[in-house]
Each structure stands twice: as C-alpha cells, then as structure tokens.
Design a protein around this motif. Structure first.
Motif, PDB file in Angstrom:
ATOM      1  N   ASP A  80     -14.958 -14.619  -1.572  1.00 63.52           N
ATOM      2  CA  ASP A  80     -15.979 -15.542  -2.053  1.00 63.52           C
ATOM      3  C   ASP A  80     -15.695 -17.005  -1.739  1.00 63.52           C
ATOM      4  N   ARG A  81     -14.422 -17.383  -1.741  1.00 61.61           N
ATOM      5  CA  ARG A  81     -14.141 -18.819  -1.662  1.00 61.61           C
ATOM      6  C   ARG A  81     -12.742 -19.104  -1.122  1.00 61.61           C
ATOM      7  N   LEU A  82     -12.588 -20.353  -0.730  1.00 61.10           N
ATOM      8  CA  LEU A  82     -11.292 -20.901  -0.326  1.00 61.10           C
ATOM      9  C   LEU A  82     -10.866 -21.895  -1.403  1.00 61.10           C
ATOM     10  N   THR A  83      -9.683 -21.699  -1.962  1.00 59.97           N
ATOM     11  CA  THR A  83      -9.164 -22.601  -2.982  1.00 59.97           C
ATOM     12  C   THR A  83      -7.964 -23.335  -2.410  1.00 59.97           C
ATOM     13  N   VAL A  84      -8.055 -24.655  -2.370  1.00 55.93           N
ATOM     14  CA  VAL A  84      -7.000 -25.494  -1.800  1.00 55.93           C
ATOM     15  C   VAL A  84      -6.342 -26.277  -2.927  1.00 55.93           C
ATOM     16  N   ARG A  85      -5.079 -25.989  -3.174  1.00 54.08           N
ATOM     17  CA  ARG A  85      -4.338 -26.708  -4.213  1.00 54.08           C
ATOM     18  C   ARG A  85      -3.386 -27.675  -3.534  1.00 54.08           C
ATOM     19  N   ASN A  86      -3.763 -28.941  -3.532  1.00 59.39           N
ATOM     20  CA  ASN A  86      -2.970 -30.006  -2.943  1.00 59.39           C
ATOM     21  C   ASN A  86      -2.166 -30.718  -4.028  1.00 59.39           C
ATOM     22  N   PRO A  87      -1.321 -31.700  -3.664  1.00 61.05           N
ATOM     23  CA  PRO A  87      -0.452 -32.322  -4.675  1.00 61.05           C
ATOM     24  C   PRO A  87      -1.181 -32.829  -5.921  1.00 61.05           C
ATOM     25  N   ARG A 102      -9.703 -26.658  11.133  1.00 59.92           N
ATOM     26  CA  ARG A 102      -9.048 -27.124  12.349  1.00 59.92           C
ATOM     27  C   ARG A 102      -7.584 -27.431  12.085  1.00 59.92           C
ATOM     28  N   ALA A 103      -6.805 -27.341  13.160  1.00 61.44           N
ATOM     29  CA  ALA A 103      -5.391 -27.697  13.091  1.00 61.44           C
ATOM     30  C   ALA A 103      -5.060 -28.574  14.284  1.00 61.44           C
ATOM     31  N   SER A 104      -4.758 -29.837  14.022  1.00 57.33           N
ATOM     32  CA  SER A 104      -4.280 -30.729  15.076  1.00 57.33           C
ATOM     33  C   SER A 104      -2.869 -31.162  14.693  1.00 57.33           C
ATOM     34  N   PHE A 105      -2.739 -32.326  14.077  1.00 54.28           N
ATOM     35  CA  PHE A 105      -1.440 -32.723  13.522  1.00 54.28           C
ATOM     36  C   PHE A 105      -1.287 -32.233  12.082  1.00 54.28           C
ATOM     37  N   SER A 106      -2.401 -31.852  11.467  1.00 57.84           N
ATOM     38  CA  SER A 106      -2.395 -31.230  10.140  1.00 57.84           C
ATOM     39  C   SER A 106      -3.547 -30.245  10.095  1.00 57.84           C
ATOM     40  N   ALA A 111     -16.265 -29.629   5.105  1.00 59.65           N
ATOM     41  CA  ALA A 111     -17.413 -29.168   4.338  1.00 59.65           C
ATOM     42  C   ALA A 111     -18.387 -30.334   4.216  1.00 59.65           C
ATOM     43  N   GLY A 112     -19.529 -30.239   4.899  1.00 57.04           N
ATOM     44  CA  GLY A 112     -20.461 -31.353   4.912  1.00 57.04           C
ATOM     45  C   GLY A 112     -19.823 -32.556   5.592  1.00 57.04           C
ATOM     46  N   ASP A 113     -19.879 -33.701   4.931  1.00 54.84           N
ATOM     47  CA  ASP A 113     -19.253 -34.904   5.489  1.00 54.84           C
ATOM     48  C   ASP A 113     -17.859 -35.146   4.922  1.00 54.84           C
ATOM     49  N   LYS A 114     -17.295 -34.137   4.271  1.00 53.89           N
ATOM     50  CA  LYS A 114     -15.973 -34.264   3.658  1.00 53.89           C
ATOM     51  C   LYS A 114     -14.933 -33.485   4.459  1.00 53.89           C
ATOM     52  N   LYS A 115     -13.707 -34.011   4.418  1.00 52.78           N
ATOM     53  CA  LYS A 115     -12.575 -33.362   5.068  1.00 52.78           C
ATOM     54  C   LYS A 115     -11.429 -33.277   4.071  1.00 52.78           C
ATOM     55  N   TYR A 116     -10.809 -32.092   3.979  1.00 52.98           N
ATOM     56  CA  TYR A 116      -9.710 -31.882   3.044  1.00 52.98           C
ATOM     57  C   TYR A 116      -8.509 -31.313   3.794  1.00 52.98           C
ATOM     58  N   GLN A 117      -7.355 -31.884   3.520  1.00 53.34           N
ATOM     59  CA  GLN A 117      -6.127 -31.383   4.152  1.00 53.34           C
ATOM     60  C   GLN A 117      -5.618 -30.144   3.432  1.00 53.34           C
ATOM     61  N   LEU A 118      -4.992 -29.264   4.198  1.00 52.12           N
ATOM     62  CA  LEU A 118      -4.347 -28.071   3.650  1.00 52.12           C
ATOM     63  C   LEU A 118      -2.843 -28.328   3.645  1.00 52.12           C
ATOM     64  N   TRP A 119      -2.347 -28.882   2.542  1.00 49.86           N
ATOM     65  CA  TRP A 119      -0.939 -29.292   2.469  1.00 49.86           C
ATOM     66  C   TRP A 119       0.024 -28.132   2.634  1.00 49.86           C
ATOM     67  N   SER A 120      -0.367 -26.952   2.179  1.00 50.16           N
ATOM     68  CA  SER A 120       0.577 -25.833   2.174  1.00 50.16           C
ATOM     69  C   SER A 120       0.655 -25.109   3.515  1.00 50.16           C
ATOM     70  N   ILE A 121      -0.150 -25.557   4.501  1.00 50.87           N
ATOM     71  CA  ILE A 121      -0.083 -24.963   5.842  1.00 50.87           C
ATOM     72  C   ILE A 121       0.310 -26.067   6.818  1.00 50.87           C
ATOM     73  N   PRO A 122       1.581 -26.387   6.891  1.00 46.45           N
ATOM     74  CA  PRO A 122       2.009 -27.471   7.790  1.00 46.45           C
ATOM     75  C   PRO A 122       1.932 -27.045   9.251  1.00 46.45           C
ATOM     76  N   VAL A 123       1.651 -28.015  10.099  1.00 49.86           N
ATOM     77  CA  VAL A 123       1.583 -27.772  11.543  1.00 49.86           C
ATOM     78  C   VAL A 123       2.940 -28.094  12.160  1.00 49.86           C
ATOM     79  N   SER A 124       3.511 -27.131  12.852  1.00 51.04           N
ATOM     80  CA  SER A 124       4.771 -27.337  13.557  1.00 51.04           C
ATOM     81  C   SER A 124       4.465 -27.541  15.038  1.00 51.04           C
ATOM     82  N   LEU A 125       4.632 -28.774  15.524  1.00 51.74           N
ATOM     83  CA  LEU A 125       4.382 -29.042  16.938  1.00 51.74           C
ATOM     84  C   LEU A 125       5.390 -28.308  17.818  1.00 51.74           C
ATOM     85  N   ARG A 126       6.590 -28.100  17.300  1.00 57.01           N
ATOM     86  CA  ARG A 126       7.600 -27.359  18.068  1.00 57.01           C
ATOM     87  C   ARG A 126       7.154 -25.913  18.270  1.00 57.01           C
TER      88      ARG A 126
END
Length: 205
Positions: A80-87, A102-106, A111-126
């Motif tokens: 039903d939903r995505l729940t994002v628990r950030n700091p 999306r995943a670039s540097f984070s 959603a609409g005109d809003k953007k929310y980071q997913l803190w618990s899914i860090p992007v590893s450039l390595r």
C-alpha cells in the motif's frame, strides 16, 4: 550497504513491511551510544557538580542526535505505501503518490513537487564503480561469445529496483491511494534543543 528484511503480510498485521536499513549505521550507533554511556556514567559518578551538569546536558544533546542519525533511519515498503523514517521526520507515501525513485549521490523519492531523501539506503560510489566495471567486462565477454557472467549491482540500486517494482505493481490498488503525510519527530528534536541550549548556557557561565 543496505539490509532488506522481507516478511509476509497477514490480515492482522498490515505493516509487515519489507525493510531497508544500513547495517554500518546500526553498528556505529550502538558503539557510539555505548561510549557515551561509559563517559556519562563516569562523569556523573566521579565529576564535580559542574561536570555532572555538563554530562547531563551533553547526554541530553548527543544521545538523541546519535540515535536519530544511526538507529532511527529505515525505509519500509508494503503493497500500500512507502514509509520513510529519516532522522527528524517520518514520511508516509501511498504508492499512487510516488512519481519516481532515483539514486545519484543519495537515494531520493519524488512525489509531486516534493523530494525526500532515503537516509537508510546510502549510495556507495565505490560499489557502483565496481558494478560498472563488472558490467563493462561482461559486455566485452558477451561480444567475444564467451559465457555470460551475472553482474551484481550496487546495493542501493538493487533496493531502488525493488521499490520501483512495488510501486509499479501496486500504485493502482485502492488502498494505495491518498496524500503524502509528514510527521516531525518532536520527541527527538526537543531534547536535542534543550541539551544544546543547556551546553551553551554552561559554557558562558
């Protein structure tokens, strides 16, 4: 690296979600909290009155801060939903409200005109560079007619692939409709502000 936890949904447990956490953040948070507890207890037992006040104020400031950035972040997803628990806040996004992930540097959800980071899914450039090199080698091997080799993608990219699949499969569900809701975690923010203010006052006295 992100650790997914898959569990089956039951009628009495609608939030039996697929969870994504950072094991490195969890381990680091536990170690930091253990260190703070040891230093704080030592200061309270053996310190002067001023040292004890500083210790209490410092713990009030640092313990919720460390918890917020290490133990608290998690992403949960079900049908039903995505729940994002950030700091400092929790964002609940019904799948129909999610436009993109999306995943670039984070890692980010749109959603609409809003953007929310997913803190618990860090992007590893390595990890991503290693996966890209492996993909290039696999493509070269395929071009030479050699046996294809399965390429393991970076953990953040795999997690977002799973979340995109859930969105595409479930966005039309009646129970996946509704607005995005954001809740600020004042129970974490308040002690940080109080502890920080107390430290400033003690520093200038």
């Amino acid at each position: 690296m992100t650790s997914p936890d898959n569990s089956s949904r039951t009628p009495t447990q609608p939030y039996a979600d697929r969870s994504y956490r950072s094991p490195a953040a969890l381990v680091g948070g536990v170690l930091l909290l253990a260190l703070l507890a040891w230093l704080g207890i030592d200061a309270l037992v053996h310190g002067t009155p001023r040292t004890r006040l500083l210790a209490v104020s410092g713990l009030l400031f640092t313990v919720p801060l460390v918890t917020a950035f290490t133990l608290r972040p998690v992403v949960r997803a079900n049908e039903d939903r995505l729940t994002v628990r950030n700091p400092f806040r929790t964002i609940v996004l019904p799948w129909a409200s999610v436009d993109d992930l999306r995943a670039s540097f984070s890692c980010e959800v749109f959603a609409g005109d809003k953007k929310y980071q997913l803190w618990s899914i860090p992007v590893s450039l390595r990890q991503r560079k290693r996966a890209n090199r492996a993909s290039a080698k696999a493509a070269g091997a395929a071009g030479r007619g050699e046996e294809p080799v399965e390429v393991r993608r970076a953990s953040a990219d795999r997690a977002l692939d799973e979340l995109r699949e859930l969105r595409e499969r479930n966005a039309i569900r009646e129970t996946a409709q509704g607005p995005v809701t954001v809740r600020w975690m004042y129970e974490i923010i308040a002690p940080i502000v109080v502890g920080g203010a107390a430290l400033v006052v003690l520093a200038v006295l």
